[in-house]
Enzyme design. Structure first.
Site, short mmCIF file in Angstrom:
data_model
loop_
_atom_site.label_atom_id
_atom_site.label_comp_id
_atom_site.label_asym_id
_atom_site.label_seq_id
_atom_site.Cartn_x
_atom_site.Cartn_y
_atom_site.Cartn_z
CD GLU A 179 -1.75 -5.99 5.65
OE1 GLU A 179 -1.82 -4.77 5.89
OE2 GLU A 179 -1.38 -6.45 4.55
CB CYS A 233 -0.98 -0.02 1.18
SG CYS A 233 -2.38 1.11 0.95
CG HIS A 254 -3.89 -3.37 3.25
ND1 HIS A 254 -2.87 -2.92 4.06
CD2 HIS A 254 -4.48 -2.26 2.75
CE1 HIS A 254 -2.84 -1.60 4.04
NE2 HIS A 254 -3.80 -1.17 3.25
#
Length: 509
Positions: free
Chosen positions: A169, A79, A167
């Site tokens: 994660e 990002c 993202h």
């Protein structure tokens, strides 16, 4: 030598999640603020740049020196990290004129590339940014796009430098963990050998070398963190570990005796100190939450110091500090303004003249439990819910009295035992009861009452940083409410807290 990954934190709310996903791959990683990098960057096998609430287009954006990393160590920008690699290396970043928040689907240019190995075409990812990369940086090639984002992933040719505008994660990126594994294992070549057993072995050896024959004092709380820290130290130095368990009068019902009995069965050298009167006298008439914490903290230190002085030749203070506490205290913007005083990260009065030893300071809560399990600790202890350092003091809103403590202990005991009886306890991260500073009208028999109200709280979480309220069965709540009102004199109303964190916190104070 443990192989490790460096995560540069630019202040993203998701930085801890990156670390958790990396750890789930059995790879050791550390988070460091971008403006306070470690000295030995070359010792890291890979580097990840986190997201950020900042913009690379702002006047003073987070701007680390990557000269020792880019092109030399495998690098992944996430990002903001991706936008950083574009903006400062010949590309162009501009405000996005399309929606780039929420779910999106990848269109991978070359599915055979190592970075997207075993990642399906049209894989769902999670976007969260206001800027977008219009032009790729010098020497870059496009790896993937989405329906709204042309440059969703790219790499720098002739370097192991990769960047993604989504993202990986977060839960909503369904194959994000696979992408991280591809980068760390297949591209960077990091070994997946960081396991609970390896942590126990290496930590015990490290503690033996560090402590030698020195004596260590450790304050036990009855919780998971301090208990696992105690077992690690016990395995390293045996009888030279002296544990102190202080009853501040704000524990759960019968907890002082029950915990001492449990510790005795573990072979630990534990001394129980009942300082109830000292704490409650100091708290008399105090209502402000932070003042309560400070009084409890000071009183605990006074009691602990007094008991420590009875241990001849003690040189170290053991603490069960874990990684989320450490991260909060070394954030990008300096020590967090919201960190509560009872976290006590490195909090040691100068006059105690003891050095700190914190064997769990690089572990998340679930990792602490797995380490405890690898040492053969009881599942009941390892599965215990977190309990606040100040105890029931911050679950009694307003001033504290012995009557309120007794009432709340009874309410809490009914609630917690009920969760266990209904096989709900292990589905909950943390549960407890809160004594509210309000009375309400009720009817018992033929008489009107004007008595106390209590709130029940149960949340699901992984590490306490975020939490959702638990949708407990109505029948269970009905039974527990009836049991509390019928058995705890002075309580005539029970409510259930359905707030999530954020915006609420887990505790009410």
């Amino acid at each position: 030598m443990q192989e490790k990954v460096l995560i540069f934190d630019f202040g993203s709310q998701y930085t801890q999640l990156i670390a958790r996903r990396v750890r789930e791959l059995f790879i050791y990683c550390e988070i460091h603020p971008y403006n306070n990098p470690p000295e030995n960057i070359s010792s890291f096998k890979a580097v990840i740049l986190s997201g950020s609430p900042f913009s690379v287009r702002s006047e003073d954006p987070p701007h680390p020196d990557l000269s020792a990393i880019k092109g030399k160590i495998p690098l992944l920008g996430v990002c903001y990290g991706a936008q950083y690699l574009a903006h400062f290396f010949g590309g162009k970043v501009s405000p996005s004129d399309t929606r780039e928040y929420g779910r999106a689907h990848l269109s991978v240019v070359d599915p055979s590339t190592s970075f997207f190995k075993d990642v399906s075409q049209d894989s769902q990812v999670w976007m969260s940014h206001a800027d977008t990369i219009l032009n790729l940086p010098d020497g870059a090639e496009l790896l993937a796009s989405t329906e709204d984002v042309q440059n969703a992933a790219f790499r720098i040719k002739d370097e192991e430098t990769y960047a993604i505008q989504f993202h990986p994660e977060v839960y909503h990126s369904t194959e994000g963990k696979q992408i991280l594994e591809n980068f760390l294992v297949h591209i960077a070549g990091v070994k997946q050998d960081w396991t609970p057993d390896s942590f126990v072995d290496s930590t015990i050896q490290e503690l033996k070398g560090k402590l030698g024959t020195d004596k260590v004092i450790l304050g036990l709380s009855g919780g998971v963190d301090s208990s696992v820290a105690a077992m690690l130290l016990h395995k390293a130095i045996g009888a030279n570990l002296n544990c102190i368990f202080v009853n501040n009068g704000l524990l759960r019902k019968n907890e002082f005796d029950a915990v001492l009995k449990q510790y005795a069965g573990m072979g630990l050298n534990v001394k129980g100190v009942d300082a109830t009167d000292l704490f409650l006298d100091a708290l008399e008439g105090v209502s402000d939450p932070e003042t309560k914490r400070k009084i409890i903290g000071k009183t605990f230190i006074d009691v602990f110091d007094s008991e420590s002085n009875k241990v001849d030749g003690a040189k170290w203070l053991g603490q069960g500090t874990i990684y989320p506490d450490v991260i909060e205290s070394i954030s990008v913007n300096g020590p967090s303004a919201t960190i509560k005083s009872h976290h006590n990260v490195g909090g040691l009065p100068d006059y105690m003249k003891l050095e700190l030893v914190e064997p769990l300071r690089m572990l998340f809560k679930d990792e602490v439990r797995r380490v405890g399990k690898s040492m053969g600790m009881e599942a009941e202890l390892l599965g215990r819910h977190p309990f606040p350092g100040p105890g029931l003091a911050i679950r009694i809103l307003g001033d504290i009295t012995r009557d309120k403590i007794k009432m709340l202990q009874e309410v809490d005991a009914i609630f917690i035992q009920g969760l266990k009886n209904w096989n709900l306890y292990d589905q909950v991260w943390q549960a407890g009861a809160i004594f509210l500073p309000v009375n309400s009208v009720g009817v018992m028999g033929d008489e009107r009452t004007y008595e106390s109200c209590v709130a029940l709280r149960a949340v699901q979480s992984t590490d306490g940083m975020t939490a959702d309220w638990v949708d407990l069965p109505y029948k269970f709540l009905q039974k527990i409410s009836n049991e509390i009102i019928n058995n705890v004199k002075g309580v005539n109303r029970v409510v259930y807290d359905i707030s999530s964190k954020p915006p609420a916190t887990i505790e009410w104070e």
